[in-house]
Design an enzyme around this catalytic site. Sequence first.
Site, PDB file in Angstrom:
ATOM      1  N   ARG A   1       0.851  -1.192   0.000  1.00 44.75           N
ATOM      2  CA  ARG A   1       0.000   0.000   0.000  1.00 44.75           C
ATOM      3  C   ARG A   1       0.881   1.234   0.000  1.00 44.75           C
ATOM      4  NH1 ARG A   1       2.708  -1.012   4.572  1.00 44.75           N
ATOM      5  NH2 ARG A   1       1.868  -0.324   6.566  1.00 44.75           N
TER       6      ARG A   1
ATOM      7  N   TYR B   1       5.490 -19.508  11.544  1.00 40.20           N
ATOM      8  CA  TYR B   1       6.527 -18.501  11.338  1.00 40.20           C
ATOM      9  C   TYR B   1       7.917 -19.142  11.385  1.00 40.20           C
ATOM     10  CZ  TYR B   1       9.062 -14.070  12.253  1.00 40.20           C
ATOM     11  OH  TYR B   1       9.905 -12.989  12.215  1.00 40.20           O
TER      12      TYR B   1
ATOM     13  N   LYS C   1      10.772 -19.500   8.560  1.00 39.50           N
ATOM     14  CA  LYS C   1      12.118 -18.944   8.727  1.00 39.50           C
ATOM     15  C   LYS C   1      13.188 -20.012   8.487  1.00 39.50           C
ATOM     16  CE  LYS C   1      11.127 -14.681   9.367  1.00 39.50           C
ATOM     17  NZ  LYS C   1      11.419 -13.737   8.259  1.00 39.50           N
TER      18      LYS C   1
HETATM   19  C1  VAH Z   1       7.884 -11.468  16.019  1.00 36.71           C
HETATM   20  N1  VAH Z   1       9.110  -9.373  16.046  1.00 36.71           N
HETATM   21  O1  VAH Z   1       7.618 -11.245  17.198  1.00 36.71           O
HETATM   22  C2  VAH Z   1       9.040 -10.673  15.387  1.00 36.71           C
HETATM   23  C3  VAH Z   1      10.367 -11.379  15.582  1.00 36.71           C
HETATM   24  C4  VAH Z   1      11.900 -12.571  17.173  1.00 36.71           C
HETATM   25  C5  VAH Z   1      10.580 -11.909  16.971  1.00 36.71           C
HETATM   26  O2  VAH Z   1      10.599 -12.365  14.634  1.00 36.71           O
HETATM   27  O3  VAH Z   1       7.271 -12.266  15.340  1.00 36.71           O
END
Ligand code: VAH
Length: 319
Positions: A36, A142, A146
């Site tokens: 955006r 997540y 990663k």
């Molecule tokens: C999160 N700020 O909280 C990010 C980060 C290590 C934390 O990857 O998902």
Amino acid sequence: MKKILVTGALGQIGSELVMKMREIYGNDNVIATDLRKLEGNPVVMNGPFELLDVTDHKTMLELAKKYEIDTLVHLAALLSATAEAKPLLAWNLNMGGLVNALEVARELNCQFFTPSSIGAFGPSTPKDNTPQDTIQRPTTMYGVNKVAGELLCDYYFKKFGVDTRGVRFPGLISYEVLPGGGTTDYAVDIYYEALKSGKYTSFIGEGTKMDMMYMPDAINAIIKIMEADGSKLIHRNAFNITAMSFEPEEIAAEIKKHIPGFIMDYNVDPIRQGIANSWPNSIDPTCAKNEWGFKAEYDLAKMTTDMLEKLSAKGIGAK
Ligand code: VAH
């Protein structure tokens, strides 16, 4: 002369990285992109800005060719708590966006940076002074993103010769743009609330140690690793870096030194507490120090002083 395209340029890291890179490499040499466009935003106003959905490889390649970039900094991603709430969206965006960015870097022979995270570790990882090379069995989407991202960046370096580089960021604390959907965001929110109301209810429980870093140190680390001599990089895409590790009560105590009446209580969010519990208490940044001279300037005391000063200057908490 570097010509850099940044994805996720209006996010917590991008909004500060773009401004710093434009200071160093010239406004016209850092192309900011995001999903955006925020009219009036300095990132949009003081240099090239383009709309880009990172799941759209065709447009990303067209923009990279249009500006003749030689460096791609890929930041667009969903953070841990959002990824846990929307795992398939996170997979599609975090992995689809990364593959598109790596493909553009391969096709145009660009240097490449994307961040990993302490989220790449899991419950079976050694929790204290977590080594650079160790068990990585994360239990969050997540974290899966990663770890897969670290391996994919290694693959693109080994298979195609793409100059990929990356770091495992700890929680990042900043005053320009609020983070969104992270587990460590409590350590940003607390400063705002301390100034606004003098109290904060932490969604992360007492005694939960996590690695953290002030944004200026994070920005300097990205620039330093990208300028480093590639022949000296052994780990390339996943350097542990950290500046400090603290529990909620420690950051609250530091704030109280500036705002004596500040009080903090707890209303633990089981989802984000579960994510935090799966992460290390502290990680070992020795390889980053040895291979490319990583050094953090801010500890908890210095960061707290600067955060409260900068937020006050922005009018946060002004009556
Ligand atoms: C999160 N700020 O909280 C990010 C980060 C290590 C934390 O990857 O998902």
